[in-house]
Scaffold this motif. Structure first.
Motif, short mmCIF file in Angstrom:
data_model
loop_
_atom_site.label_atom_id
_atom_site.label_comp_id
_atom_site.label_asym_id
_atom_site.label_seq_id
_atom_site.Cartn_x
_atom_site.Cartn_y
_atom_site.Cartn_z
N SER A 1 42.08 -17.75 32.87
CA SER A 1 42.70 -19.02 32.51
C SER A 1 42.44 -20.10 33.55
N GLY A 2 41.33 -20.01 34.25
CA GLY A 2 40.98 -21.00 35.26
C GLY A 2 40.61 -20.34 36.58
N ARG A 3 40.19 -21.16 37.51
CA ARG A 3 39.67 -20.64 38.78
C ARG A 3 40.72 -19.85 39.53
N PRO A 4 40.31 -18.78 40.21
CA PRO A 4 38.93 -18.38 40.50
C PRO A 4 38.24 -17.68 39.34
N GLY A 5 38.92 -17.43 38.24
CA GLY A 5 38.29 -16.85 37.06
C GLY A 5 37.63 -17.93 36.23
N PRO A 6 37.20 -17.60 35.03
CA PRO A 6 36.54 -18.59 34.18
C PRO A 6 37.53 -19.64 33.67
N ASN A 7 37.02 -20.86 33.50
CA ASN A 7 37.84 -21.94 32.94
C ASN A 7 38.05 -21.72 31.45
N VAL A 8 39.12 -22.28 30.94
CA VAL A 8 39.40 -22.21 29.50
C VAL A 8 38.84 -23.47 28.85
N ILE A 9 38.00 -23.27 27.85
CA ILE A 9 37.47 -24.41 27.11
C ILE A 9 38.14 -24.44 25.74
N THR A 10 38.00 -23.36 24.97
CA THR A 10 38.63 -23.31 23.64
C THR A 10 39.76 -22.28 23.58
N GLY A 11 39.78 -21.36 24.52
CA GLY A 11 40.76 -20.27 24.48
C GLY A 11 40.28 -19.08 23.68
N ALA A 12 39.13 -19.18 23.03
CA ALA A 12 38.62 -18.08 22.19
C ALA A 12 38.28 -16.86 23.03
N TYR A 13 37.68 -17.08 24.19
CA TYR A 13 37.32 -15.93 25.03
C TYR A 13 38.59 -15.22 25.52
N ARG A 14 39.50 -15.98 26.05
CA ARG A 14 40.75 -15.39 26.55
C ARG A 14 41.47 -14.63 25.43
N GLY A 15 41.50 -15.19 24.24
CA GLY A 15 42.17 -14.56 23.11
C GLY A 15 41.42 -13.37 22.54
N SER A 16 40.16 -13.21 22.94
CA SER A 16 39.36 -12.11 22.39
C SER A 16 39.66 -10.76 23.04
N TRP A 17 40.40 -10.76 24.11
CA TRP A 17 40.73 -9.50 24.78
C TRP A 17 41.74 -8.73 23.96
N LYS A 18 41.41 -7.50 23.65
CA LYS A 18 42.26 -6.65 22.81
C LYS A 18 42.48 -5.30 23.47
N GLY A 19 43.56 -4.67 23.11
CA GLY A 19 43.83 -3.29 23.50
C GLY A 19 43.78 -2.42 22.26
N GLU A 20 42.88 -1.46 22.25
CA GLU A 20 42.72 -0.56 21.11
C GLU A 20 43.27 0.82 21.48
#
Length: 131
Positions: free
Chosen positions: A41-60
């Motif tokens: 959700s931002g530095r030092p990790g990746p910045n959020v542009i659309t939130g799609a990447y962050r929301g793509s994390w799933k637990g199966e």
């Protein structure tokens, strides 16, 4: 402790092992997912542009004998590149990248690993405490 009742208590505890371990593993999987999403959700990790990447994390979740497992991950192709970087390389369609790494998975796993024994000690207490 009454030794005459020991076998019955152990039998009842054995019936609780699988469900308690599965519950604890699923809980830790949800925690890992939340840690990764927080760091994505931002530095030092990746910045959020659309939130799609962050929301793509799933637990199966998946079953294992006497317990359970969970696989936490993303199917987004940028996941590996964001975590490890893509320095001075061309992608599959010829675009040149000079992208540094933005670690968000490794630090999350490390944080969870430091606290890993405590939830399982609590599960043992629930298993054997109620026997």
């Amino acid at each position: 402790m009454d030794l005459d009742d020991l076998a019955d208590r152990l039998e009842r505890a054995a019936d609780r092992v699988g469900p308690e371990i599965d519950r604890t593993v699923q809980q830790q999987g949800r925690r890992l997912r939340a840690l990764i999403q927080g760091r994505a959700s931002g530095r030092p990790g990746p910045n959020v542009i659309t939130g799609a990447y962050r929301g793509s994390w799933k637990g199966e979740p998946f079953g294992v004998p006497d317990g359970g497992g969970v696989e936490v991950g993303t199917r987004k192709p940028q996941g590996r590149r964001l975590e490890y970087g893509f320095m001075n390389m061309y992608d599959s369609i010829g675009r040149f990248y000079r992208q540094p790494p933005f670690p968000h998975v490794g630090p999350s796993v490390n944080e969870l690993t430091d606290d890993w024994p405590d939830p399982f000690k609590a599960a043992c207490d629930r298993i054997f405490g109620g026997a």
